[in-house]
Motif scaffolding. Structure first.
Motif, PDB file in Angstrom:
ATOM      1  N   THR B  21       0.685  -1.111   0.092  1.00 32.38           N
ATOM      2  CA  THR B  21      -0.084  -0.033   0.091  1.00 32.38           C
ATOM      3  C   THR B  21       0.881   1.134  -0.101  1.00 32.38           C
ATOM      4  O   THR B  21       0.297   2.177  -0.211  1.00 32.38           O
ATOM      5  N   SER B  26      -1.229   5.073  -3.287  1.00 32.28           N
ATOM      6  CA  SER B  26      -1.214   5.439  -1.830  1.00 32.28           C
ATOM      7  C   SER B  26      -2.548   6.633  -1.454  1.00 32.28           C
ATOM      8  O   SER B  26      -2.910   6.969  -2.563  1.00 32.28           O
ATOM      9  N   SER B  27      -2.876   6.725  -0.455  1.00 28.35           N
ATOM     10  CA  SER B  27      -4.132   7.670   0.029  1.00 28.35           C
ATOM     11  C   SER B  27      -3.542   8.774   0.298  1.00 28.35           C
ATOM     12  O   SER B  27      -2.312   9.224   0.498  1.00 28.35           O
TER      13      SER B  27
END
Lengths: 411, 418
Positions: B21, B26-27
């Motif tokens: 992740t 990615s956030s």
């Protein structure tokens, strides 16, 4: 057996007449004001590759009638009167840059994406001209594809960037429909991403669509040319049928050398008028220079086409003469990037010819041209057997001190 | 503001995530965390003062092919005033903080430079744009701290006989507080007829350990000394989460990627340093949004697995247009600049081992300008850190820009810092 270039498939005078059935427009290009502020090289505003000045330049110029008259006085004094007339049309094109070094005609690829190279105004770069349009208003226009090269020079107070380019008509509207044509340009790329210089457009006109019965008249000046440049426009042809073209030493594999002497004379062309179809006529004036040209190309190659033109290079020596015919000054120049296309004459079947255009740097000078820098463009048609010539040459001289501009400044 | 607490938290948060992740996909919170880590740098400005400098040209076949020079270096404070009807910068040259000794050699454009390689020299020609190799530039502070740089650059002749230059370099050795520190420089300035360099050196050290920075740096403002005929403007480019900040591919008509479209927001920025009580730089501090950059970038040479190191950096280039807005949101001017020489080096980021980090420097001429930048002439350059992967993956960046403007009339110069 070697080709006899001077053989007369048709009589020399007939071929010379056929070659001169072209419409020639000498035009002065000035950048459209503030165009660079909004112009892009792509239509998609969300693709930042299209930022003007990055990987290309979006050129837009007003086109003006142009006349240049050269007076060779003596070994120290050559003066060129330049007249820029009213606007008669527009030139637009996207310039996309190629490699900084190397040739070549191989970049002639109208159907493919041009190379992706960043604009570097301090280095000589090859370029292609896409989406080129020369328009004269009222639907008289043609679209073209071309190649060019930038030339950084250091003159007078600082660096400048010259541009030489040539192109071929892709398709035309109005009078230009179903015609073959070439254009050449030489001038300067400005800090505001504009082009200013001289564009010569030659249209093969065997049907006489562009022919006018009017004689060229003196052009009325309506705007000024660049203070920093002098453009010499010359018409070239052989003195007469007795002047023979010869083969020079072979310059390389699959290359031949043609050594061609010719006379370069003043020329006036009928100026196009805004709002009327661009018609053409020509008046040839007095002798200005004798020229020896060494043209290098593959004489065995098939005639060049719009998709695959034949490359050529040249080395020219212009021997400028005073009114008494005495040699007083010289310019050396050469075409480094030339494109040639097969030319046929409907009224003279079997007579081969070539339409060609090219550009390259001025490489030296003597007398009044000592220290000269600039560009040469050629935009011409010739016959092969007989080797008759109808040449239009433009010498762009970088001239920040006004050595050649105006009325006889003593150099 | 990058605070140490939030940076530690960011590192911990990224470390806790599964590798799959991190980096690509990615956030927004990952990006924020990475942004804090990327900003863990000590960036500062030096002015190379030619006044008491000495330069000796070395020759080959009786022609100058390079220079060996020693010159004082001074603290340089650059501030951009709030954008109003135009843009102005307050520049203040401070006390001498040390000296730089340099050896530059002019080379062919196609020469591939490397630190251990002696370049084949070519004669200096002030009428041509030439490449040069900074075989060595050693910056020694009076504190005893020092760093040595290798790099490359280019000259650019301008009207009036001026010869300006830009260069990028990598720190190959450090001493004192800079021992084992990763850093790079970008410099821009003028080269006089006798080979004396005058101008700006932007230095950026990676500082995850926070050994190079302190909030307690005495202010310099107000010396009243600036570089004659030159104004420096500075700002920083960073990504936000706005929809108009998404990178995309630029595609040919055949659908082949040419490179990347990269939009970024621009803000004011402050950074400084002092040698009082030892060397310390200030943490990077950013201000209000002042503009937007749209840019196209590509690799100047295709990447290979061997590239991305200090010996063989990645090479990039591109074009950008910067549009600046005043407080009312009105555009006051644009400038367009081309990066002609950019070099980036891979950077491992603590807590985010899979994040494709980079540190880099670049320079290129300003091509044109509009509005308050109409008629502009100068160089745009910078140093930066980033985490970058092709779209739709992550792009985090802190790109500190400086525009060195030819400004004989003080058009962009602010007499006071606002």
């Amino acid at each position: 057996m070697a080709l006899d270039l001077n053989a007369e498939t048709y009589p020399y005078e007939i071929v010379q007449h056929l070659l001169d059935q072209t419409a020639t427009f000498t035009l002065y290009a000035k950048p459209l004001p503030r165009l660079f502020e909004t112009a892009t090289i792509l239509r998609d505003p969300d693709d930042f590759f299209g930022i003007n000045g990055g990987y290309g330049l979006s050129l837009g110029c007003s086109l003006h009638a142009f006349e240049s008259t050269t007076l060779v006085r003596d070994v120290r004094t050559v003066s060129v009167d330049q007249t820029v007339g009213c606007p008669v049309g527009e030139f637009r094109s996207v310039l996309r840059f190629g490699p900084a070094v190397g040739d070549d005609i191989r970049r002639w690829a109208p159907a493919t994406e041009p190379p992706v190279m960043i604009y570097d105004r301090w280095r000589s770069q090859a370029c292609v001209l896409t989406d080129a349009t020369l328009s004269f208003g009222y639907g008289e226009q043609f679209r073209a594809y071309g190649i060019g090269r930038t030339y950084p020079v250091f003159a007078g107070t600082g660096p400048r960037l010259l541009l030489g380019a040539v192109g071929n008509l892709v398709d035309g509207d109005g009078l230009f429909r179903n015609h073959e044509a070439s254009f050449s340009l030489c001038g300067t790329l400005s800090a505001e991403l504009g082009f200013e210089g001289v564009i010569v457009c030659r249209v093969v006109d065997s049907r006489g669509d562009f022919a006018s019965e009017l004689e060229p008249t003196d052009l009325e000046s309506t705007t000024l040319p660049s203070d920093d440049d002098t453009f010499i426009v010359l018409r070239g042809q052989k003195r007469d049928r007795t002047v023979k073209t010869t083969f020079g030493p072979k310059p390389g594999p699959n290359l031949d050398s043609l050594v061609t002497p010719s006379e370069m004379r003043l020329v006036e062309y009928l100026a196009p008028c805004d709002g009327r179809p661009p018609l053409s006529s020509m008046r040839v004036g007095r002798l200005v220079a004798r020229m020896d040209a060494d043209v290098r190309f593959n004489i065995s190659a098939p005639p060049g086409t719009a998709l695959t033109p034949t490359p050529f290079t040249t080395a020219e020596v212009y021997d400028f003469v005073d009114p008494c015919g005495r040699s007083v000054a010289r310019i050396d120049a050469g075409v480094t990037d030339g494109i040639a296309f097969g030319l046929r004459f409907p009224s003279a079947p079997g007579q081969p010819g070539v339409r060609f255009a090219g550009f390259g740097p001025v490489t030296g000078g003597t007398g009044a041209f000592t220290g000269v820098q600039g560009l040469l463009t050629v935009n011409s048609v010739i016959g092969i057997a007989p080797h008759a010539l109808s040449l239009t040459h433009v010498l762009h001289l970088v001239d920040p001190a006004g050595r050649w501009c105006g009325v006889g400044t003593d150099t | 503001v990058s605070s140490s607490v939030t940076a530690e938290a960011a590192q911990a948060a990224l470390s806790a995530r599964a590798p799959a992740t991190r980096g690509a996909g990615s956030s927004a919170s990952d990006e924020d965390a990475l942004q804090l880590l990327i900003d863990e740098s000590a960036t500062f400005h030096l002015f190379v003062d030619p006044a008491r400098g000495q330069s000796v040209g070395f020759r080959s076949a009786a022609r100058v092919v390079g220079f060996e020079a020693v010159a004082p270096i001074r603290r340089l404070e650059l501030r951009l005033n709030p954008v109003a009807s135009g843009m102005t910068g307050f520049n203040s040259i401070g006390d001498e903080v040390g000296e730089v000794s340099q050896r530059w050699t002019f080379v062919d454009h196609d020469y591939v430079a490397a630190p251990a390689r002696r370049p084949p020299p070519v004669p200096l020609d002030r009428t041509q744009s030439q490449r040069f190799v900074i075989e060595e530039a050693t910056f020694r502070l009076v504190t005893g701290d020092a760093f040595r740089v290798f790099g490359t650059g280019r000259t650019f002749p301008l009207p009036g006989g001026r010869l300006i230059l830009g260069a990028v370099g990598n720190v190959i050795e450090g001493a004192g507080i800079f021992a084992r520190a990763l850093g790079n420089i970008t410099l821009a300035g003028d080269l006089s007829d006798d080979g004396v360099f005058r101008g700006h050196v932007m230095v950026r050290f990676v500082d995850f350990a926070r050994t190079l920075r302190s909030n307690a740096v005495p202010a310099l403002s107000g010396t009243g000394v600036y570089e004659e005929g030159v104004t420096y403007l500075t700002w920083i480019a960073q990504k936000s989460h706005d929809a108009d900040q998404v990178n995309t591919f630029s595609l040919t008509r055949q659908g082949v990627p040419r490179g990347l479209n990269i939009p970024v927001r621009l803000t004011r920025v402050w950074t400084d340093f002092s040698i009082t009580n030892g060397f310390r730089a200030t943490p990077l501090r950013t201000g209000e949004v002042i503009g937007r950059e749209i840019g196209f970038g590509k690799e100047a040479r295709p990447r290979t697995p061997e590239m991305g190191t200090a010996q063989t950096p990645f090479q990039f280039e591109g074009v950008s247009r910067y549009t600046f807005f005043n407080g009312a949101g009105q555009a006051v001017g644009t400038l367009t600049a081309n990066v002609l020489e950019g070099r980036s080096i891979r950077l491992a980021i603590p807590g985010a081992p899979d994040a494709p980090g980079l540190r880099f420097g670049y320079f290129g001429p300003i091509v044109t300008g509009t509005g308050c930048f109409k008629g502009i002439d100068g160089m745009l350059y910078g140093t930066a850190g980033s985490v970058f992967a092709p779209p739709p993956a992550i792009h985090v960046i802190s790109n500190l820009y400086v525009a060195r403007l030819h400004d004989p009339d003080g058009r962009w110069r602010a007499e006071v810092a606002d």
